[in-house]
Design a protein around this motif. Structure first.
Motif, short mmCIF file in Angstrom:
data_model
loop_
_atom_site.label_atom_id
_atom_site.label_comp_id
_atom_site.label_asym_id
_atom_site.label_seq_id
_atom_site.Cartn_x
_atom_site.Cartn_y
_atom_site.Cartn_z
N SER A 47 -18.12 -41.18 -19.57
CA SER A 47 -18.81 -40.18 -20.39
C SER A 47 -20.32 -40.25 -20.18
N ASP A 51 -22.50 -37.09 -19.04
CA ASP A 51 -23.64 -36.65 -19.86
C ASP A 51 -24.91 -36.57 -19.03
N TYR A 74 -15.62 -35.05 -13.56
CA TYR A 74 -14.55 -34.58 -14.46
C TYR A 74 -13.17 -34.88 -13.87
#
Length: 283
Positions: A47, A51, A74
């Protein structure tokens, strides 16, 4: 110890076990790992990394490469729809990116959208005909569809232009194995291992072909190395159980079958091995 009168029964059981091992491999998917495109990097799908990439895109919304990079992240995170959306955005900004087409094709394959995957691999290869990642990926897509002729053509093409591509040798070996050309398969797996000795898949595959040619000792060696590299391979544990059972090492075979079942309760090879042992079957 095998008595002389049991030799015929032993040979029949060994052939049956080797065939079962091959069926397990045939149902096993290599996945999107080192042999099928960009090597897996779990950190890329974190993550924090996503980000960070989102911040880059916010600051540079016309940067196609940033969308591609986040799309890969992803994909590593298993967020496949988000990956496709980012690759779509990247290709809108830069429709000449053959890398992005190949990356989107890999995600389409994971979504079982094989027609879309083939179309993207073809687009990538139209832009760069010698792009090895797309050739290997397309070859694997053909192989998954049972189209071994076109798959072999793609793998042979990679090998002809780059004899150091471990993925091409490994995947060509899988086709030879499926065709029961085990000596040719063993040769290709050996080449793949020589080029990349730290990947577990070629050891597993070569071990299974060794079982098919009745060399349980060589199979056991390969499957042991495979498990030293990847202790979570149910296929390796199950086939190692086969090798041990063929050598009459029943308690060890049982432990290997049990480990395979813990990792994959649907592993038929391990389940059948345990059932055979419990019935007092003798390899």
């Amino acid at each position: 110890m095998i008595d002389r009168q049991d030799n015929r029964k032993f040979s029949k059981m060994r052939a049956g076990l080797a065939l079962a091992a091959l069926l397990v491999l045939a149902g096993c998917q290599t996945g999107a790992g080192v042999y099928d495109g960009v090597p897996v990097d779990p950190a890329a799908g974190s993550s924090e990394n996503i980000d960070s990439l989102s911040a880059v895109i916010e600051a540079n919304p016309r940067d196609a490469s940033a969308y591609t990079t986040r799309g890969v992240a992803y994909g590593q995170a298993g967020k496949l729809d988000e990956a496709v959306a980012d690759f779509n955005a990247a290709l809108t900004l830069d429709p000449t990116s053959y890398q992005t087409y190949a990356n989107r094709a890999l995600v389409y394959r994971r979504l079982n959208q094989t027609d879309a995957a083939l179309a993207d691999y073809n687009r990538a290869l139209n832009l760069k005909p010698d792009y090895e990642i797309a050739l290997v990926g397309r070859g694997n897509t053909y192989r998954s569809l049972g189209q071994n002729g076109p798959a072999l053509a793609d793998f042979n093409r990679v090998i002809s232009q780059n004899s150091s591509n471990a993925r091409a040798f490994y995947n060509r070996g899988l086709i030879y194995q499926a065709q029961t050309q085990h000596l040719r398969a063993i040769e290709d797996f050996a080449t793949a291992i020589g080029l990349n000795p730290n990947a577990s898949e070629p050891y597993v595959a070569r071990g299974i072909s060794y079982l098919a040619v009745n060399d349980s000792a060589a199979a056991l060696d390969d499957l042991t190395v495979a498990l030293n590299l990847d202790k979570n391979s149910a296929v390796a544990w199950a086939n190692r159980g086969v090798a041990l059972e063929l050598q009459g090492k029943i308690p060890d075979a049982r432990r290997n079958y049990q480990k395979a079942m813990v990792l994959d309760p649907r592993n038929d090879l391990a389940r059948e091995g345990l059932s055979r042992i419990d019935r007092g079957g003798k390899a």
